[in-house]
Each structure stands twice: as structure tokens, then as C-alpha cells.
Design a protein around this motif. Structure first.
Motif, PDB file in Angstrom:
ATOM      1  N   ASP A   4       0.819  -1.212   0.000  1.00 15.80           N
ATOM      2  CA  ASP A   4       0.000   0.000   0.000  1.00 15.80           C
ATOM      3  C   ASP A   4       0.856   1.267   0.000  1.00 15.80           C
ATOM      4  N   GLN A   5       1.970   1.231   0.691  1.00 13.14           N
ATOM      5  CA  GLN A   5       2.849   2.396   0.702  1.00 13.14           C
ATOM      6  C   GLN A   5       3.417   2.661  -0.692  1.00 13.14           C
ATOM      7  N   VAL A   6       3.826   1.602  -1.360  1.00 10.57           N
ATOM      8  CA  VAL A   6       4.399   1.750  -2.702  1.00 10.57           C
ATOM      9  C   VAL A   6       3.343   2.239  -3.690  1.00 10.57           C
ATOM     10  N   LYS A   7       2.184   1.567  -3.704  1.00 12.80           N
ATOM     11  CA  LYS A   7       1.120   1.964  -4.638  1.00 12.80           C
ATOM     12  C   LYS A   7       0.647   3.384  -4.361  1.00 12.80           C
ATOM     13  N   GLY A   8       0.559   3.753  -3.093  1.00 11.66           N
ATOM     14  CA  GLY A   8       0.140   5.100  -2.740  1.00 11.66           C
ATOM     15  C   GLY A   8       1.118   6.149  -3.234  1.00 11.66           C
ATOM     16  N   SER A   9       2.402   5.869  -3.070  1.00 12.81           N
ATOM     17  CA  SER A   9       3.427   6.806  -3.538  1.00 12.81           C
ATOM     18  C   SER A   9       3.392   6.962  -5.055  1.00 12.81           C
ATOM     19  N   VAL A  10       3.183   5.849  -5.752  1.00 12.06           N
ATOM     20  CA  VAL A  10       3.114   5.885  -7.212  1.00 12.06           C
ATOM     21  C   VAL A  10       1.899   6.704  -7.659  1.00 12.06           C
ATOM     22  N   LYS A  11       0.746   6.490  -6.997  1.00  9.79           N
ATOM     23  CA  LYS A  11      -0.457   7.256  -7.350  1.00  9.79           C
ATOM     24  C   LYS A  11      -0.252   8.748  -7.105  1.00  9.79           C
ATOM     25  N   GLN A  12       0.413   9.079  -6.004  1.00 14.61           N
ATOM     26  CA  GLN A  12       0.670  10.491  -5.719  1.00 14.61           C
ATOM     27  C   GLN A  12       1.521  11.109  -6.820  1.00 14.61           C
ATOM     28  N   ALA A  13       2.574  10.416  -7.226  1.00 16.28           N
ATOM     29  CA  ALA A  13       3.455  10.932  -8.274  1.00 16.28           C
ATOM     30  C   ALA A  13       2.718  11.064  -9.603  1.00 16.28           C
ATOM     31  N   ALA A  14       1.935  10.053  -9.951  1.00 10.02           N
ATOM     32  CA  ALA A  14       1.179  10.100 -11.205  1.00 10.02           C
ATOM     33  C   ALA A  14       0.157  11.234 -11.179  1.00 10.02           C
ATOM     34  N   GLY A  15      -0.455  11.431 -10.031  1.00 15.04           N
ATOM     35  CA  GLY A  15      -1.425  12.520  -9.897  1.00 15.04           C
ATOM     36  C   GLY A  15      -0.783  13.882 -10.059  1.00 15.04           C
ATOM     37  N   LYS A  16       0.414  14.025  -9.518  1.00 14.80           N
ATOM     38  CA  LYS A  16       1.130  15.302  -9.646  1.00 14.80           C
ATOM     39  C   LYS A  16       1.459  15.581 -11.106  1.00 14.80           C
ATOM     40  N   VAL A  17       1.889  14.541 -11.824  1.00 16.64           N
ATOM     41  CA  VAL A  17       2.189  14.696 -13.258  1.00 16.64           C
ATOM     42  C   VAL A  17       0.923  15.074 -14.017  1.00 16.64           C
ATOM     43  N   GLN A  18      -0.178  14.387 -13.714  1.00 21.14           N
ATOM     44  CA  GLN A  18      -1.445  14.670 -14.396  1.00 21.14           C
ATOM     45  C   GLN A  18      -1.913  16.094 -14.108  1.00 21.14           C
ATOM     46  N   GLN A  19      -1.772  16.530 -12.867  1.00 19.78           N
ATOM     47  CA  GLN A  19      -2.169  17.891 -12.506  1.00 19.78           C
ATOM     48  C   GLN A  19      -1.333  18.918 -13.267  1.00 19.78           C
ATOM     49  N   LYS A  20      -0.026  18.727 -13.299  1.00 20.60           N
ATOM     50  CA  LYS A  20       0.851  19.676 -13.998  1.00 20.60           C
ATOM     51  C   LYS A  20       0.587  19.672 -15.501  1.00 20.60           C
ATOM     52  N   THR A  21       0.311  18.489 -16.044  1.00 19.67           N
ATOM     53  CA  THR A  21      -0.020  18.408 -17.469  1.00 19.67           C
ATOM     54  C   THR A  21      -1.294  19.197 -17.746  1.00 19.67           C
ATOM     55  N   GLY A  22      -2.284  19.055 -16.871  1.00 18.13           N
ATOM     56  CA  GLY A  22      -3.522  19.820 -17.015  1.00 18.13           C
ATOM     57  C   GLY A  22      -3.280  21.314 -16.970  1.00 18.13           C
ATOM     58  N   GLU A  23      -2.360  21.737 -16.105  1.00 24.27           N
ATOM     59  CA  GLU A  23      -2.032  23.164 -16.030  1.00 24.27           C
ATOM     60  C   GLU A  23      -1.412  23.640 -17.337  1.00 24.27           C
ATOM     61  N   VAL A  24      -0.498  22.835 -17.877  1.00 26.71           N
ATOM     62  CA  VAL A  24       0.204  23.224 -19.104  1.00 26.71           C
ATOM     63  C   VAL A  24      -0.753  23.315 -20.289  1.00 26.71           C
ATOM     64  N   ILE A  25      -1.676  22.348 -20.387  1.00 24.74           N
ATOM     65  CA  ILE A  25      -2.583  22.348 -21.544  1.00 24.74           C
ATOM     66  C   ILE A  25      -3.863  23.144 -21.277  1.00 24.74           C
TER      67      ILE A  25
END
Length: 55
Positions: A4-25
Motif C-alpha cells: 500500500d505504501q508503494v502503490k500510494g506513492s506511485v499514485k501520488q506521483a502520477a497525480g502530480k504529473v497529471q495535474q501539472k499536465t492539465g495546467e500546461v494544456i
């Protein structure tokens, strides 16, 4: 670290990328999805932390 710690960390990182991508586009929808994924990841990591602390 447990699963759960690993999957949670991965989701957080992916979410940050998705959020920043949304900001850029200029997509508020993608930004919101990214923020939601970060929150989901943080919760899942927190659950993993609790499991790890109770061993």
C-alpha cells in the motif's frame, strides 16, 4: 515498505504529473483528476503506514 505504501506513492506521483499536465494544456478537468489521484495515493500510503506501524 509494504504494497500500500508503494502503490500510494506511485499514485501520488502520477497525480502530480497529471495535474501539472492539465495546467500546461489548460485543462481544469485534468488538473482536478490529478489532484484527486494525489489524494487517493496519500490515503492509500497512509493506510500502508498504519499497517507497517502495527507489525
Amino acid at each position: 515498505m509494504n504494497k500500500d505504501q508503494v502503490k500510494g506513492s506511485v499514485k501520488q506521483a502520477a497525480g502530480k504529473v497529471q495535474q501539472k499536465t492539465g495546467e500546461v494544456i489548460g485543462s481544469e478537468k485534468q488538473q482536478a483528476k490529478g489532484i484527486a489521484k494525489q489524494v487517493e495515493g496519500k490515503v492509500q500510503k497512509g493506510i500502508g503506514d498504519l499497517k507497517d506501524n502495527h507489525k
